[in-house]
Design an enzyme around this catalytic site. Sequence first.
Site: not given
Length: 263
Positions: A57, A89, A61, A186
């Site tokens: 993740r 975040n 990001h 995911h």
Amino acid sequence: MAAILVALALFILFSSSANALSLNYYDKTCPRLESNITSAVKNAMTNDKTVPAALLRMHFHDCFIRGCDASVLLASKGNQKAERDGPPNISLHVFYVIDNAKKAVEALCPGVVSCADILALAARDVIALSGGPTWQVPKGRKDGRISRAIDTRQLTSSTFNISQLQQSFSQRGLSLEDLVALSGGHTLGFAHCASFQNRIHNFNASLDIDPSLQPSFAASLRSICPAHNKMKNAGTTLDSTSTTFDNAYYKLLLQGKSIFSSD
């Protein structure tokens, strides 16, 4: 096959931000780079099961804003808030894994390897070490010097619909197939109640629950996350094998057992 497609999409995303990457970029200047990063990642995973999802993740990001330049690692200075302190975040963690990998690499090859490359390699490693495929990572990324919290508004949200997702991905040269494949990330991780509360309580003016959710699954989510939930850490895993990189995520989608609206 689904896991391989996700890996290929990750490869495209994580490699697309640099003009001249090379598989042998550090062959002469830091030949033991990758084994040291893998060791740091493996050690962290032994003690913390959240590392794979958190690192993957973090890297996503990072790449989605200014390209894969490690600007997500930079700390805020005074009133100048950095990306890592932007609202999407705040929940990023395991920065220590990259710090440890960087220390190990610096001991071998001082001032040679970018944090951006370390993060890209670490993201590859957590997938491979979680049972997914591996691939060769082109290297030579440069570390970014600009990191602004306000830019995190560009990140996709768990409440996005398909039109919003397609627009966001297309702006970065990514196709609908890339979107579907990258969503397979995911397969790892955990979701807090706040990220899917909109689907199980007050869905719209006439329905309390998102009708696309399988009824018994929706009921189980409501039991975990009641309407006025006060448990800060309450939530659920993103699929039934949340520490293994596999295609369970996609199978559950077809059964109406997705967690996020964006899924």
